[in-house]
Enzyme design. Structure first.
Site, PDB file in Angstrom:
ATOM      1  CG  HIS A 106      -1.642   1.271   1.472  1.00 34.75           C
ATOM      2  ND1 HIS A 106      -1.341   2.158   2.494  1.00 34.75           N
ATOM      3  CD2 HIS A 106      -2.685   1.812   0.800  1.00 34.75           C
ATOM      4  CE1 HIS A 106      -2.179   3.181   2.443  1.00 34.75           C
ATOM      5  NE2 HIS A 106      -2.999   3.000   1.435  1.00 34.75           N
ATOM      6  CG  ASN A 107      -0.442   5.031   0.023  1.00 35.15           C
ATOM      7  OD1 ASN A 107      -1.095   4.838  -1.008  1.00 35.15           O
ATOM      8  ND2 ASN A 107      -0.900   5.777   1.016  1.00 35.15           N
ATOM      9  CD  GLU A 136      -2.136   2.643  -3.380  1.00 32.75           C
ATOM     10  OE1 GLU A 136      -3.138   3.377  -3.446  1.00 32.75           O
ATOM     11  OE2 GLU A 136      -1.768   2.088  -2.317  1.00 32.75           O
ATOM     12  CG  ASP A 138      -1.714   7.426  -4.239  1.00 33.23           C
ATOM     13  OD1 ASP A 138      -2.291   6.462  -4.756  1.00 33.23           O
ATOM     14  OD2 ASP A 138      -1.759   7.677  -3.023  1.00 33.23           O
ATOM     15  CG  HIS A 151      -0.675   9.929   0.938  1.00 35.55           C
ATOM     16  ND1 HIS A 151      -0.837   9.713   2.279  1.00 35.55           N
ATOM     17  CD2 HIS A 151      -1.733   9.328   0.334  1.00 35.55           C
ATOM     18  CE1 HIS A 151      -1.946   9.025   2.490  1.00 35.55           C
ATOM     19  NE2 HIS A 151      -2.495   8.788   1.326  1.00 35.55           N
ATOM     20  CD  GLU A 185      -5.744   6.585  -4.755  1.00 33.81           C
ATOM     21  OE1 GLU A 185      -5.874   7.664  -4.160  1.00 33.81           O
ATOM     22  OE2 GLU A 185      -5.539   5.500  -4.183  1.00 33.81           O
TER      23      GLU A 185
END
Length: 811
Positions: A106-107, A136, A138, A151, A185
């Site tokens: 995650h992230n 991941e 973003d 983030h 994302e």
């Protein structure tokens, strides 16, 4: 032979191995390997090879083993607690992607917390090289026209997407050749989305999978079909002729209150007040440390507020997405009714999936058999803490994303779990979590009778420790630790069961505990045990020394060393814990027949009359199958025990064990007037009939009964299944709320068919069974398997059955 605790060993005085002096004869060592270490497939020639390898003294020439040789043998990493066979890719990798657990981050770009920490390409390098297969990103608009990662709405630093993609390209397949999934994302403008798509293609080149989805399929392709390929998980346009709108599945839709973020930021500032400020290059290439003016407000993630929020999507970016299409979750019932595409997947926040598991657990299991689900931490975990992934795993969720940058208990569980299957990042799910129409309700703590699940009882004796170091935080040179061991078991119905040994004062060199811990793992394939050594501290929290986390089904029985790892996952040289482990299969009994009838009565009250009638018709068939299977399993289990073999030993291993007693032995098989088989062993002119031979005879007779009854049972099953399907089809809407229970209809085929993991191998190596009914084919597999066993005994053998050794069914 005596074996001193302080020399990494344990005293062995059993008459099974005892021999005058300080050495073992070859036969003593063979008995030890078979009865204690449960080495099934071993003979005297192999024992001689082991003695040659490990024995350092002159008794080697006499094929004998000294204490030093035995110690050397047990200190070989292959003899440690973790079954070394799981350190290689050994599972079938040709099943659909949805049938595997996938190591996921995650992230991935973050190295610390979710609010102020640095972003770095190092996060991707570490994750990929540790076996992670889903990362991941973003992605946001960059100031120079090139996308960046960070983030959003936080103080985390920003890094270049191009730098990240180059790092992924370089390190993606260093640890594993199986596909890497990149979860995007997307927060970019159309222009920078197009730039992003161009970067994917130019940097990844042929590694990027850009093939079109095969709409004729009903299941995802396999990891094997995507070797050394990168797949993009993102949104997909229905019409790729022009820019279009898609729903926004931003994780930022999970609101984090400003007050919570302020509280966490203030806590971090207080924790770091006495520390030196971070260096300016704390990020990665192109990263800048976050700056905050005294008057700036604390950023927050923004609540999307509505599932109807739309974003514009570039055609170019849409075209690089294929088999992993992000889609808004439309409910479990639509998925169960196949109203959703198999290549669409949804992401669930931690609270959302907990709600699904508690209210509709069995439906979520069924969803995960065909489609992929991704779980991510709740928004309040701004300190990058992690949630326990085990409940998500035993509900079948494939992508359980964790914060890889946060060391500790949860990452120990994740790393231990994905050490299986050669650290490939893909672990095949148990049969009841991947095969349709296999009934499994995770809310039930009783897994007895669940297809493919055999519970096991484990007894662990914590014997001693060896060369346990001081805590890494220790500053006193003269300090001696007071160690104890803590065992924690994770899995369905375990509730993080914990056991602690007594504490040993002032002895980190060779502490002796000799304490026993027993537990029952109801679902070993998704259960783990974490073994931690602590240093007792009377005045503050006990200090962590080292740990090792191992999946339950990877535990090796017998006397085993447990290597210890630091918090960062590095080996602590020479430090270990010495254990003795025994494993006992849960006994299958006939109570399942009573359970089945009770379940039938319960189901019948809630389903259409036509289906209730079918339940009555099929009940006799089900009971007969339970009886057949229980008798066969009991005979097989008793034969293994009589030979000192573990419960995973195959038929061939049993035969080899019998023949190893005398290479000139012959087995004679005859059929009596009552159609019962008689087996005798012939050694020269002498006939013997010992317990193992009698059990072998009983097993053959059980196989013969299955062989003779299977055709008529198969015909009845096919008819009943066909009728059930017609009723189910006509009453689909009525059954939506009770279909989980109605899956009990199919227990007969599944209990008989899927307990044995060989069904896939049989499909590949024995015979191609092309049947439209999944249930019938599962029953066919076990029928063929038992028939092969039966046929294998219809001839006398002068030597072990070498002809079958290359057949995976017998492995």
């Amino acid at each position: 032979m005596r074996w001193d605790h302080g020399s990494n060993c344990v005293s062995l005085e059993s008459s099974n191995y005892a021999h005058p002096g300080n050495v073992w004869e070859r036969s003593d060592f063979l008995i030890f390997l078979k009865s204690s270490q449960k080495c099934a497939d071993i003979d005297e020639s192999m024992v001689d090879e082991l003695i040659d390898k490990y024995e350092p003294t002159g008794v080697k020439s006499e094929h004998r083993l000294s204490l030093d040789g035995l110690t050397n043998f047990l200190l070989d990493p292959k003899q440690f607690v973790y079954d070394h066979r799981h350190r290689e890719v050994h599972q079938d990798m040709s099943l659909p992607l949805s049938h595997y657990f996938i190591a996921s981050s995650h992230n991935t770009y973050l190295l610390e917390d979710q609010i102020r920490g640095p972003s770095s390409v190092e996060g991707y390098i570490r994750s990929l090289r540790s076996g992670c297969r889903c990362v991941e990103m973003d992605v946001w608009d960059g100031p120079t026209g090139s996308p960046i990662l960070y983030h959003g709405h936080t103080f985390t630093s920003k890094i270049s997407l191009e730098d990240v993609l180059k790092a992924v390209d370089e390190h993606a397949f260093v640890c594993s050749p199986y596909p890497v999934l990149i979860s995007i994302e997307n927060h970019c403008s159309i222009d920078q989305q197009t730039t992003m798509a161009h970067m994917f293609q130019s940097i990844f080149g042929e590694k990027l999978y850009i093939g079109a989805v095969d709409e004729t399929l009903d299941d995802l392709p396999s990891p094997e079909s995507f070797l050394n390929k990168i797949l993009i998980k993102g949104k997909k346009l229905k019409d790729e002729t022009d820019i279009g709108d898609v729903s926004d599945e931003d994780e930022a839709s999970e609101l984090v209150t400003p007050e919570e973020i302020k509280r966490q930021v203030k806590k971090q500032e207080n924790d770091q007040a006495s520390k030196s400020p971070p260096s300016a290059d704390q990020g990665s290439q192109g990263a800048t440390a976050p700056q905050r003016s005294s008057g700036s407000s604390v950023p927050t993630k923004i609540d999307s507020g509505s599932h109807n929020k739309k974003i514009k999507l570039s055609v170019k970016l849409s075209k690089v997405v294929n088999y992993i299409q992000a889609s808004h979750f439309k409910g479990l019932d639509k998925s169960l009714n196949h109203e959703t595409k198999y290549y669409t997947m949804s992401s669930f926040s931690e609270p959302k999936v907990e709600s699904l598991m508690s209210k509709e657990g069995w439906k979520f299991v069924e969803y995960n058999k065909r489609q992929i689900s991704r779980i991510y931490p709740k928004g309040s975990r701004i300190d990058s803490s992690n949630y326990n992934p085990v409940p998500m795993w035993y509900h079948g969720s494939q992508i359980v994303a964790l914060n890889y940058q946060t060391n500790g208990e949860i990452m120990d569980i994740n790393n231990g779990f994905f050490n299986q299957n050669g650290r490939s990042g893909y672990i095949k799910k148990p049969a009841c979590l991947r095969e349709r129409f296999l009934a499994y309700d995770p809310s039930s703590t009783n897994t007895r009778g669940v297809p493919g699940v055999i519970g096991r009882k484990y007894t662990i004796v914590a014997i001693s420790g060896q060369q346990l170091p001081k805590p890494s935080s220790s500053t006193r040179r003269s300090e001696v630790i007071d160690p104890y061991v803590q065992f924690t078991v994770y899995g369905p119905g375990m509730n993080n069961l914990t056991f602690k040994t007594k504490m040993i004062y002032d002895n980190g060199f060779n502490p002796n505990w000799n304490e026993t811990f027993t537990f029952e793992a109801k679902f070993p394939e998704v259960s783990l045990v974490r073994i931690v050594v602590f240093d007792y501290d009377r005045l503050s929290e006990d200090d962590f020394i080292g740990q090792f986390t191992v999946p339950i089904n990877c535990l090796m029985p017998g006397y085993r060393h447990v290597p210890l790892l630091t918090k960062e996952g590095n080996i602590i040289e020479f430090a270990s814990v010495f254990l003795h482990i025994t494993v006992e299969d849960e006994r299958i009994n006939f109570k399942r027949t009573e359970d089945y009838r009770a379940q039938n009565r319960k189901i019948s009250r809630n389903i259409p009359r036509e289906l209730a009638t079918l339940l009555v018709d099929i009940e006799g068939l089900m009971v007969n199958s339970f009886t057949l299977f229980d008798n066969f399993y009991h005979s097989f289990s008793e034969l293994r025990k009589s030979l000192g073999l573990n419960q995973e030993a195959s038929i061939i291993q049993c035969l080899k064990s019998i023949y190893s007693r005398d290479p000139n032995m012959k087995i004679r098989l005859t059929k009596t007037e009552t159609n019962e088989y008689l087996i005798e062993t012939e050694i020269g002119d002498k006939l013997e009939s010992n317990r193992s031979i009698n059990l072998l005879r009983e097993l053959v007779n059980q196989c013969d009964r299955v062989s003779s009854l299977s055709p008529q049972m198969l015909t009845a099953l096919e008819k009943a299944t066909h009728n059930c399907r017609n009723v189910l089809r006509l009453n689909a809407k009525v059954l939506n709320s009770t279909i989980g229970s109605s899956y009990k209809l199919f227990d007969m085929a599944m209990v008989v068919g899927s307990v044995w993991t060989q069904e896939t191998r049989l499909k590949e190596t024995c015979v191609e069974v092309q049947l439209t009914l999944d249930l019938v084919s599962n029953f066919i597999y076990i029928y063929i398997y038992l028939t092969f066993i039966y046929l294998s005994y219809s001839t006398s053998y002068d030597t072990p059955i070498n002809g079958c050794q290359s057949d995976p069914v017998w492995a």
